[in-house]
Write an enzyme that holds these catalytic residues in place. Structure first.
Site, PDB file in Angstrom:
ATOM      1  N   ARG A   1      -4.188  -8.734  -1.587  1.00 26.33           N
ATOM      2  CA  ARG A   1      -5.369  -9.413  -2.136  1.00 26.33           C
ATOM      3  C   ARG A   1      -5.462  -9.208  -3.637  1.00 26.33           C
ATOM      4  NH1 ARG A   1      -9.218  -6.377   1.920  1.00 26.33           N
ATOM      5  NH2 ARG A   1      -7.814  -4.818   1.093  1.00 26.33           N
TER       6      ARG A   1
ATOM      7  N   ASP B   1       8.004  -3.854  15.426  1.00 28.09           N
ATOM      8  CA  ASP B   1       7.576  -2.541  15.933  1.00 28.09           C
ATOM      9  C   ASP B   1       6.182  -2.622  16.548  1.00 28.09           C
ATOM     10  OD1 ASP B   1       7.934   0.365  16.187  1.00 28.09           O
ATOM     11  OD2 ASP B   1       6.341   0.529  14.694  1.00 28.09           O
TER      12      ASP B   1
ATOM     13  N   GLY C   1       0.850  -1.196   0.000  1.00 31.16           N
ATOM     14  CA  GLY C   1       0.000   0.000   0.000  1.00 31.16           C
ATOM     15  C   GLY C   1       0.879   1.236   0.000  1.00 31.16           C
ATOM     16  N   ARG C   2       0.366   2.304   0.632  1.00 29.86           N
ATOM     17  CA  ARG C   2       1.125   3.566   0.659  1.00 29.86           C
ATOM     18  C   ARG C   2       2.498   3.342   1.282  1.00 29.86           C
ATOM     19  NH1 ARG C   2      -4.512   5.679   2.093  1.00 29.86           N
ATOM     20  NH2 ARG C   2      -4.180   4.184   3.768  1.00 29.86           N
ATOM     21  N   ILE C   3       2.518   2.686   2.455  1.00 23.37           N
ATOM     22  CA  ILE C   3       3.799   2.493   3.161  1.00 23.37           C
ATOM     23  C   ILE C   3       4.631   1.432   2.445  1.00 23.37           C
ATOM     24  CG2 ILE C   3       4.858   1.778   5.337  1.00 23.37           C
ATOM     25  CD1 ILE C   3       2.255   2.882   6.725  1.00 23.37           C
TER      26      ILE C   3
ATOM     27  N   GLY D   1       6.875   3.563  14.802  1.00 24.64           N
ATOM     28  CA  GLY D   1       7.045   3.791  13.360  1.00 24.64           C
ATOM     29  C   GLY D   1       6.786   5.224  12.937  1.00 24.64           C
TER      30      GLY D   1
ATOM     31  N   HIS E   1       6.458   0.333  19.107  1.00 24.51           N
ATOM     32  CA  HIS E   1       5.451   0.938  18.207  1.00 24.51           C
ATOM     33  C   HIS E   1       5.768   2.415  17.960  1.00 24.51           C
ATOM     34  CE1 HIS E   1       1.062   0.637  16.677  1.00 24.51           C
ATOM     35  NE2 HIS E   1       1.711   1.548  15.998  1.00 24.51           N
TER      36      HIS E   1
ATOM     37  N   GLU F   1      -0.093  -4.608  23.094  1.00 29.78           N
ATOM     38  CA  GLU F   1       0.757  -3.460  23.464  1.00 29.78           C
ATOM     39  C   GLU F   1       0.222  -2.748  24.709  1.00 29.78           C
ATOM     40  OE1 GLU F   1       0.936  -1.093  19.893  1.00 29.78           O
ATOM     41  OE2 GLU F   1       1.931  -2.696  18.803  1.00 29.78           O
TER      42      GLU F   1
ATOM     43  N   GLY G   1       3.347  -3.541  10.740  1.00 34.54           N
ATOM     44  CA  GLY G   1       1.914  -3.322  10.476  1.00 34.54           C
ATOM     45  C   GLY G   1       1.107  -3.367  11.752  1.00 34.54           C
ATOM     46  N   ARG G   2       0.686  -4.566  12.124  1.00 36.42           N
ATOM     47  CA  ARG G   2      -0.062  -4.758  13.364  1.00 36.42           C
ATOM     48  C   ARG G   2       0.340  -6.082  13.999  1.00 36.42           C
ATOM     49  NH1 ARG G   2      -0.799  -0.158  13.657  1.00 36.42           N
ATOM     50  NH2 ARG G   2      -2.757   0.991  13.619  1.00 36.42           N
TER      51      ARG G   2
HETATM   52  P1  NAP Z   1      -2.786   1.032   2.743  1.00 33.58           P
HETATM   53  O1  NAP Z   1      -2.262   2.040   1.773  1.00 33.58           O
HETATM   54  O2  NAP Z   1      -4.235   0.842   2.862  1.00 33.58           O
HETATM   55  O3  NAP Z   1      -2.075  -0.356   2.420  1.00 33.58           O
HETATM   56  C1  NAP Z   1      -2.486  -1.565   2.962  1.00 33.58           C
HETATM   57  C2  NAP Z   1      -2.059  -2.682   2.017  1.00 33.58           C
HETATM   58  O4  NAP Z   1      -2.398  -3.930   2.643  1.00 33.58           O
HETATM   59  C3  NAP Z   1      -2.760  -2.625   0.677  1.00 33.58           C
HETATM   60  O5  NAP Z   1      -1.802  -2.706  -0.345  1.00 33.58           O
HETATM   61  C4  NAP Z   1      -3.679  -3.839   0.661  1.00 33.58           C
HETATM   62  O6  NAP Z   1      -3.630  -4.404  -0.644  1.00 33.58           O
HETATM   63  C5  NAP Z   1      -3.042  -4.773   1.692  1.00 33.58           C
HETATM   64  N1  NAP Z   1      -4.049  -5.562   2.388  1.00 33.58           N
HETATM   65  C6  NAP Z   1      -5.132  -5.115   3.045  1.00 33.58           C
HETATM   66  N2  NAP Z   1      -5.840  -6.145   3.548  1.00 33.58           N
HETATM   67  C7  NAP Z   1      -5.179  -7.263   3.180  1.00 33.58           C
HETATM   68  C8  NAP Z   1      -5.418  -8.652   3.380  1.00 33.58           C
HETATM   69  N3  NAP Z   1      -6.490  -9.078   4.043  1.00 33.58           N
HETATM   70  N4  NAP Z   1      -4.524  -9.529   2.871  1.00 33.58           N
HETATM   71  C9  NAP Z   1      -3.454  -9.091   2.186  1.00 33.58           C
HETATM   72  N5  NAP Z   1      -3.182  -7.789   1.955  1.00 33.58           N
HETATM   73  C10 NAP Z   1      -4.041  -6.896   2.447  1.00 33.58           C
HETATM   74  O7  NAP Z   1      -2.275   1.384   4.205  1.00 33.58           O
HETATM   75  P2  NAP Z   1      -0.883   2.042   4.655  1.00 33.58           P
HETATM   76  O8  NAP Z   1      -1.042   3.519   4.767  1.00 33.58           O
HETATM   77  O9  NAP Z   1       0.218   1.507   3.824  1.00 33.58           O
HETATM   78  O10 NAP Z   1      -0.799   1.452   6.160  1.00 33.58           O
HETATM   79  C11 NAP Z   1      -0.787   0.066   6.344  1.00 33.58           C
HETATM   80  C12 NAP Z   1      -0.894  -0.308   7.804  1.00 33.58           C
HETATM   81  O11 NAP Z   1       0.312  -0.011   8.473  1.00 33.58           O
HETATM   82  C13 NAP Z   1      -1.936   0.418   8.638  1.00 33.58           C
HETATM   83  O12 NAP Z   1      -3.230  -0.095   8.437  1.00 33.58           O
HETATM   84  C14 NAP Z   1      -1.444   0.205  10.040  1.00 33.58           C
HETATM   85  O13 NAP Z   1      -1.979  -0.989  10.567  1.00 33.58           O
HETATM   86  C15 NAP Z   1       0.069   0.035   9.866  1.00 33.58           C
HETATM   87  N6  NAP Z   1       0.804   1.171  10.431  1.00 33.58           N
HETATM   88  C16 NAP Z   1       1.666   0.959  11.448  1.00 33.58           C
HETATM   89  C17 NAP Z   1       2.355   2.030  11.979  1.00 33.58           C
HETATM   90  C18 NAP Z   1       3.360   1.856  13.071  1.00 33.58           C
HETATM   91  O14 NAP Z   1       3.610   2.799  13.822  1.00 33.58           O
HETATM   92  N7  NAP Z   1       3.986   0.714  13.174  1.00 33.58           N
HETATM   93  C19 NAP Z   1       2.178   3.324  11.481  1.00 33.58           C
HETATM   94  C20 NAP Z   1       1.313   3.485  10.422  1.00 33.58           C
HETATM   95  C21 NAP Z   1       0.621   2.395   9.902  1.00 33.58           C
HETATM   96  P3  NAP Z   1      -4.880  -5.179  -1.251  1.00 33.58           P
HETATM   97  O15 NAP Z   1      -6.045  -4.247  -1.103  1.00 33.58           O
HETATM   98  O16 NAP Z   1      -4.504  -5.505  -2.646  1.00 33.58           O
HETATM   99  O17 NAP Z   1      -5.009  -6.402  -0.408  1.00 33.58           O
HETATM  100  C1  8YV Z   2       0.389   5.443  15.554  1.00 34.35           C
HETATM  101  C2  8YV Z   2      -0.136   3.691  13.767  1.00 34.35           C
HETATM  102  O1  8YV Z   2       1.403   5.204  16.447  1.00 34.35           O
HETATM  103  O2  8YV Z   2      -0.972   5.132  12.114  1.00 34.35           O
HETATM  104  C3  8YV Z   2      -1.036   4.025  12.640  1.00 34.35           C
HETATM  105  O3  8YV Z   2      -1.824   3.144  12.239  1.00 34.35           O
HETATM  106  O4  8YV Z   2      -0.091   2.591  14.200  1.00 34.35           O
HETATM  107  C4  8YV Z   2       0.767   4.730  14.317  1.00 34.35           C
HETATM  108  O5  8YV Z   2       1.044   5.725  13.411  1.00 34.35           O
HETATM  109  C5  8YV Z   2      -0.860   5.173  16.256  1.00 34.35           C
HETATM  110  O6  8YV Z   2      -1.940   4.945  15.476  1.00 34.35           O
HETATM  111  C6  8YV Z   2      -1.126   6.311  17.198  1.00 34.35           C
HETATM  112  O7  8YV Z   2      -2.246   6.092  17.914  1.00 34.35           O
END
Ligand code: NAP
Ligand code: 8YV
Length: 311
Positions: A174, A255, A152-154, A280, A278, A260, A230-231
Site C-alpha cells: 500500500r 504453502d 514487510g519483515r518476511i 513456512g 503450511h 486448510e 502469505g495466506r
Molecule cells: P509485515 O511485516 O506486517 O508485512 C506485511 C506486508 O504486507 C507489509 O509490507 C505491508 O505493506 C503489506 N500489506 C499489508 N496489507 C496490504 C494490502 N492490503 N495490500 C498490499 N500490501 C499490504 O508481516 P510479516 O511478518 O512479513 O508477515 C506477513 C504475513 O505472512 C503474515 O501476516 C502471515 O499472513 C504470513 N505468514 C505466513 C506463514 C506461513 O507459515 N506460511 C508464516 C508467517 C507469516 P504496506 O503496509 O505498505 O501495505
Molecule cells: C504458523 C503462520 O504456522 O505466523 C503465521 O502467521 O501462518 C505460521 O507461522 C501459524 O500461525 C501457527 O498457528
C-alpha cells in the site's frame, strides 16, 4: 498466579512454561467446554491461542476479566485487534522470530518449482533415469525478476535471498518504502507485468481477500511463476487452478490455502505445482521461539511490564 486459558493444544514447551508461571486452564481437555468456561471464565485474565483460532465470540463473552490475548503466529486473521482494543484487551503476536524460516522456505519452494526437484526425485525413485535416460531440462532463477507482494519483515528477507540468487527485486504494497532500494509498484497487476516470479506474502484481511486473481495471473503470463506463502484467502483458488491447468502461468508453489487443511483436489494432479502443508515456520527452532514469545508476552504483562510484541 494469573489464570490463563489455552484454547487449543499448543507445543509441549509452551504448556510447560505456562504451567510454571500461571494457573493454566485447558479448554481443549474439557468434556463440556461451555460448562467449563462458566465455572472458570471470570477468573481468566489471559488467553494463549493462535492467529487461526483467535478467541471465538462464544468464548470471549465468557471471559469478562480478560486482559491479554497472546497469539502464536505473526498473522492474526481470526483476531480483531480493534474489537479487543475497545474491550481494553491487549493482543500480541510472534513476529520476527519466524522471518528467516519463512524466507528459507520461500526460496526453497521457488527452486523446487523451477528445477522440478520433487518430480526429478520421483523420476529417479521410479527407476526412470536408468530406463528412460536424463530428466527433461528445467528453468532457473538466475537473472529473473521477482515481484514481492508485501515487502514487510518476511518480504525483505525474501528480497535479500533472491538477490543472492542474482534476481532483480521489485515490490508492491500500500505504501512506497523510500529507503528500500527496489522499484515500487502501487498496483499488483502492474508489478506482475514486469515479474517472472510473483511472491505473495501479504497478511490475510478484508483488503487482501482474493486480491490475486485472473487479472494478476494474466499479467504474470505463461512464463510466470506464482508463489503464495502469505495466506490462502488472498488468492482466487478456482482461477489459480484454471490458469495452471490451461498453462496460462508456468507454475505455482503454495504453502497456504483458503480452507486448510484442505486444498483444491485439482492441484494434486498438476505437474506444474509444488505443494507445502503450511509449514513456512515449521522448524523446531522457530516454533520453539514462537512459543517462547507467546509465554514471554504473558509474563511481561502480568509482571506489569509492557508486552514485547503488541499487535
Ligand atoms: P509485515 O511485516 O506486517 O508485512 C506485511 C506486508 O504486507 C507489509 O509490507 C505491508 O505493506 C503489506 N500489506 C499489508 N496489507 C496490504 C494490502 N492490503 N495490500 C498490499 N500490501 C499490504 O508481516 P510479516 O511478518 O512479513 O508477515 C506477513 C504475513 O505472512 C503474515 O501476516 C502471515 O499472513 C504470513 N505468514 C505466513 C506463514 C506461513 O507459515 N506460511 C508464516 C508467517 C507469516 P504496506 O503496509 O505498505 O501495505
Ligand atoms: C504458523 C503462520 O504456522 O505466523 C503465521 O502467521 O501462518 C505460521 O507461522 C501459524 O500461525 C501457527 O498457528
Amino acid at each position: 498466579m494469573a489464570d490463563v486459558l489455552v484454547i487449543k493444544p499448543m507445543l509441549p514447551s509452551v504448556i510447560e512454561a505456562l504451567e510454571e508461571n500461571f494457573t493454566v486452564h485447558k479448554l481443549y481437555e474439557a468434556d463440556d467446554p461451555s460448562a467449563f468456561l462458566t465455572s472458570i471464565g471470570s477468573r481468566v485474565r489471559g488467553v494463549a491461542t493462535s492467529g487461526h483460532t483467535g478467541v471465538p465470540p462464544e468464548i470471549m463473552h465468557k471471559l469478562p476479566n480478560l486482559e491479554i490475548v497472546s497469539s502464536f503466529g505473526v498473522g492474526y486473521d481470526a483476531i480483531d485487534p480493534e474489537d479487543c482494543r475497545r474491550r481494553g484487551i491487549i493482543v500480541t503476536n510472534t513476529p520476527d522470530v519466524l522471518t528467516d524460516a519463512m524466507a528459507e522456505i520461500t526460496l526453497g519452494l521457488m527452486i523446487a518449482l523451477c528445477r522440478k526437484i520433487p518430480q526429478a526425485d520421483a523420476y529417479m525413485r521410479a527407476g526412470h533415469w536408468t530406463a528412460k535416460g536424463n530428466y527433461p531440462l528445467t528453468s532457473e532463477l538466475t537473472g529473473k525478476t521477482v515481484g514481492i507482494f508485501g515487502l514487510g519483515r518476511i518480504g525483505k528477507e525474501v528480497a535479500r535471498r533472491a538477490q543472492a540468487f542474482k534476481m532483480q527485486v521489485v515490490y508492491c504494497g500500500r505504501n512506497e518504502q523510500p529507503y528500500e532500494p527496489y522499484p515500487y509498484f502501487a498496483d499488483v497487476v502492474e508489478m506482475a507485468k514486469v515479474s517472472d516470479w510473483l511472491i505473495s506474502i501479504v497478511p490475510g484481511s478484508a483488503a487482501t481477500d482474493r486480491i490475486i486473481g485472473r487479472r494478476v495471473f494474466d499479467a504474470l503470463g505463461p512464463d510466470g511463476y506464482f508463489v503464495n506463502v502469505g495466506r490462502g484467502s488472498t488468492v482466487d483458488e478456482e482461477e489459480l487452478v484454471k490458469v495452471l491447468t490451461e498453462g496460462r502461468i508456468a507454475g505455482a508453489a503454495l504453502d497456504v490455502f483458503e480452507d486448510e487443511p484442505n486444498a483444491p483436489e485439482a492441484l494434486f494432479a498438476l505437474d506444474n505445482v509444488v505443494l507445502s502443508p503450511h509449514q513456512g515456520s515449521a522448524t523446531r527452532k522457530t516454533r520453539w521461539a514462537m512459543g517462547d514469545l507467546v509465554v514471554r508476552n504473558l509474563k511481561a504483562h502480568f509482571a506489569g511490564l509492557p508486552v514485547i510484541t503488541p499487535v
